[in-house]
Design an enzyme around this catalytic site. Structure first.
Site, short mmCIF file in Angstrom:
data_model
loop_
_atom_site.label_atom_id
_atom_site.label_comp_id
_atom_site.label_asym_id
_atom_site.label_seq_id
_atom_site.Cartn_x
_atom_site.Cartn_y
_atom_site.Cartn_z
N HIS A 213 14.45 17.90 1.47
CA HIS A 213 14.50 18.14 2.91
C HIS A 213 14.35 19.61 3.25
CE1 HIS A 213 15.73 14.15 4.78
NE2 HIS A 213 15.36 13.89 3.53
N SER A 217 8.25 16.84 2.10
CA SER A 217 7.42 16.05 1.19
C SER A 217 6.05 16.69 0.99
CB SER A 217 7.21 14.65 1.78
OG SER A 217 8.40 13.93 1.78
N LYS A 241 8.17 1.57 6.44
CA LYS A 241 7.24 1.51 5.31
C LYS A 241 8.01 1.34 4.00
CE LYS A 241 3.13 3.71 3.46
NZ LYS A 241 2.29 4.89 3.40
N ASP A 242 9.14 2.06 3.89
CA ASP A 242 9.98 1.92 2.69
C ASP A 242 10.57 0.51 2.60
OD1 ASP A 242 9.47 4.41 1.78
OD2 ASP A 242 11.39 5.30 2.35
N GLU A 285 14.33 0.33 -26.46
CA GLU A 285 13.81 -0.33 -25.27
C GLU A 285 12.46 0.29 -24.89
OE1 GLU A 285 16.04 -2.97 -23.04
OE2 GLU A 285 15.37 -3.10 -25.10
#
Lengths: 422, 258
Positions: A213, A217, A241-242, A285
């Site tokens: 922040h 972005s 959108k998320d 894994e």
């Protein structure tokens, strides 16, 4: 943007004393987000969602789990069979680990492709790498807890790596184990740390978002927000959108939980741990396989440094190198979209990581994809070589020599030209 | 960009698919043939009659050497037995209990909440009775081996009367096509008419093997039916919800150039 005015009396009363609502307003409504983010930007919030899912499902598992070498396996089976919806909670947690790594690996590759590590986002990138390291430690210790064969032998192999360090190696391993082999004390401390680490990750995520922040972005063009036209409010545009992305992701995640819950797991971990029987193939894994391949690819000594120590150092270096890429990358352009040469090297790196994963899965003496005469270890060595060469040579050199394509003047311009679809 | 991403993803998937298949084929045992099981697919469920026949095979044959430690008699409700039948089955077993008020251990008939008693008191006793090999617990067998039920079926039916020419079979071992290393301590356990079915199902060795593997798949995944039926509802819900979220997203973003 002005300070919000609260009409609701209760909200105002609270906000005057503790400005939670102002803070939410500030970081959701006022936070300007580039308007051209692609779906590749969904994976950060998805990873955060998986983290919360893991913590919640983990808390309920702990209510029914017994961290004792004699009872751990049994207690996990009790969760699967006798606890109400215990199978659901455990399968969510088990597959959640894989989902977490899927999200985070996509998130990292996205950052690499669009140059999200470059100034001014170095701190953001660093905190991200710390999160990855903390996740790896957490996942490793969590995998030990069911105390199956792969839990036990995986723990033995990985903790034994520390014995490669000269002088302090052996005492260090004894100290890690809390004894002279992986045993009940090891299980107990892993359990304790496995419960602690997610909250460390959570703290790091807060820092990660704080840093985000501050610097805002990145976006597919790699061009910073210049005018208000370049940005839109995070809410409602990116919240919806998320949320949509989360729906798609949940369908993927829960398909495995309900219809193929053991897809990512090793069958051997349904055999109770037995210190007297070594499984024929000890494999980690899937999310550790590339690193395991790097570890095993060093089968030679250099200047008298034993191969095992070199392997361990190479494995750690494969992540440490990520810390310095903000300076290794000499390109003036962030986004690989405008880097006609580097973009192909990025593709090679991406495939290289899968080749490493493949080599980590197979025995070193197997043939690579069944090709007669081409041993897995050889391919693993070449892939390891490329992995390091990519960061240490390709990034600095290509950045200097390459002629990037012209950048759009602004995000808005690229959007109007339909550039977001390129 | 789109083409570029597709190339990358295609290459990555091809590689991992290859890793998935051929890694499993490694080793000296052949890949077991895929069988048809009633519980396969999105809608597959267990066949109660088959599970009960499989239980009969377990009880009559396997239980002599193999424990079933994670299964209690009460769990048999899952294969379609009612409360009275379960009580009757449990009562056939002697369970050690205690200590009583005199401090002595005693034996009593089993009750529904008891777990299946193990054939041997401990691993040493198990090994002593079986030429040094410990018969593994079968509760999780169907998911504790690569290829799961297909492997167990292949193992049960994969014995050869004689080891192939030149194979050095150790004393007291049997040649099995699918066992890693081919030398197995377990004698061929199944044969035609090994147990008596009462429902008219043919009593062939293959049928016995199919049935007992089905039973063992149930002991390994008793939650399978509940899991799949819940999964269907959850996924259907999510698909509808996600479609609606997509519509909302389109509406909210309508006026944004992006």
């Amino acid at each position: 943007m002005s300070a919000p005015v609260w009409n609701n009396k209760v909200v105002k009363w609270v906000d005057d004393r503790l400005p939670v609502f102002s803070m939410l307003h500030h970081s959701a409504y006022e936070y300007p987000t580039p308007k051209n983010l692609s779906y590749m930007w969904n994976f950060g919030s998805l990873a955060g969602f998986v983290l919360v899912t893991m913590i919640l499902s983990g808390i309920f598992l702990v209510m029914n789990y017994t961290p004792h070498a004699d009872m751990a396996f049994w207690s996990v089976e009790r969760i699967m069979r006798d606890v109400n919806y215990g199978w659901l909670i455990r399968y969510i947690h088990m597959n959640g680990a894989s989902m977490f790594f899927i999200c985070v690996y996509i998130h990292i590759f996205r950052g690499l492709y669009y140059g999200s590590y470059k100034a001014p986002r170095e701190m953001l990138w660093w905190i991200g790498i710390l999160i990855l390291l903390a996740m790896m430690a957490t996942a490793f210790m969590g995998y030990v807890l069911p105390w199956g064969q792969m839990s036990f032998w995986g723990a033995t192999v990985i903790t034994n790596l520390f014995s490669a360090f000269p002088i302090i190696g052996d005492p260090l391993v004894t100290w890690l184990w809390g004894g002279f082999s992986v045993d009940n004390p090891t299980l107990n401390r892993f359990f304790s740390l496995h419960y602690l680490m997610p909250f460390v990750i959570l703290g790091l995520v807060v820092l990660h978002v704080w840093a985000l922040h501050t610097v805002r972005s990145n976006n597919p063009t790699g061009v910073e927000i210049k005018t208000p036209q370049d940005a839109i409010a995070f809410h409602p545009y990116y919240t919806i959108k998320d949320l949509f992305g989360m729906g798609v992701f949940l369908i993927f995640f829960l398909f495995f939980v309900f219809f193929a819950p053991d897809f990512f797991g090793e069958p051997d971990n349904y055999i109770p741990a037995n210190p007297l029987v070594t499984p024929p193939h000890i494999v980690p894994e899937w999310y550790f396989l590339p690193f395991y391949a790097i570890l095993r690819s060093i089968d030679f000594t250099v200047f008298g440094i034993p191969a095992k120590l070199l392997g361990v150092l190479a494995m750690f270096a494969s992540i440490i190198v990520l810390f310095v890429i903000p300076w290794l990358d000499t390109s003036k352009v962030r986004s690989s979209k405008f880097r006609p040469v580097y973009k192909w090297f990025f593709l090679i790196l991406f495939i290289d990581c899968f080749i490493l994963g493949y080599c980590g899965k197979k025995a070193p003496d197997d043939y690579f994809m069944g090709i007669e005469g081409l041993k897995v270890i050889t391919v693993g060595q070449l892939a390891t070589l490329y992995y390091f060469a990519h960061f240490l040579l390709v990034m600095p050199i290509v950045g200097k020599l390459e002629r990037p394509k012209p950048l759009p003047a602004s995000i808005s311009e690229s959007v109007l030209k339909g550039g977001a679809n390129a | 960009m789109r083409k570029f991403a597709l190339t990358a993803i295609a290459a990555a998937f091809a590689l991992s698919a290859f890793a998935g298949t051929s890694a499993k084929a490694a080793g000296n045992a052949p890949v077991p043939e895929a069988q048809e099981w009633s519980w396969q697919g999105l809608f597959g469920t267990y066949d109660r009659a088959q599970l009960q026949r499989g239980f009969q095979v377990y009880k009559g044959i396997c239980a002599g050497c193999h424990s079933l430690r994670f299964i209690a008699f009460r769990n048999l409700e899952g294969i379609g037995f009612n409360e009275d039948q379960i009580k009757a089955i449990a009562a056939e077993y002697d369970i050690e209990d205690g200590p009583n008020d005199d401090g002595d251990m005693f034996t009593r008939p089993g009750i529904a909440s008891d777990y299946f008693p193990s054939p041997f008191p401990n691993d040493k006793a198990a090994a002593a009775s079986n030429g040094g090999a410990i018969p593994p617990d079968l509760s999780l067998m169907a998911k504790a081996r690569l290829h799961g039920p297909d492997y167990v079926f292949a193992l049960l039916t994969g014995y050869e009367e004689e080891a192939p020419e030149g194979f050095d079979l150790a004393e007291g071992k049997y040649y099995n096509h699918y066992f890693p290393g081919h030398q197995i301590s377990m004698a061929p356990p199944l044969y035609d008419e090994a147990v008596e079915y009462t429902d008219g199902t043919p009593m062939t060795m293959e049928q016995h093997a199919h049935d007992v593997v089905a039973f063992l798949n149930w002991t390994a995944q008793p939650e399978l039916e509940a899991r799949k039926s819940m999964g269907m509802k959850v996924l259907l819900f999510l698909i509808v919800l996600t479609a609606m979220l997509y519509a909302v997203k389109r509406k909210i973003w309508r006026d944004i150039e992006h």
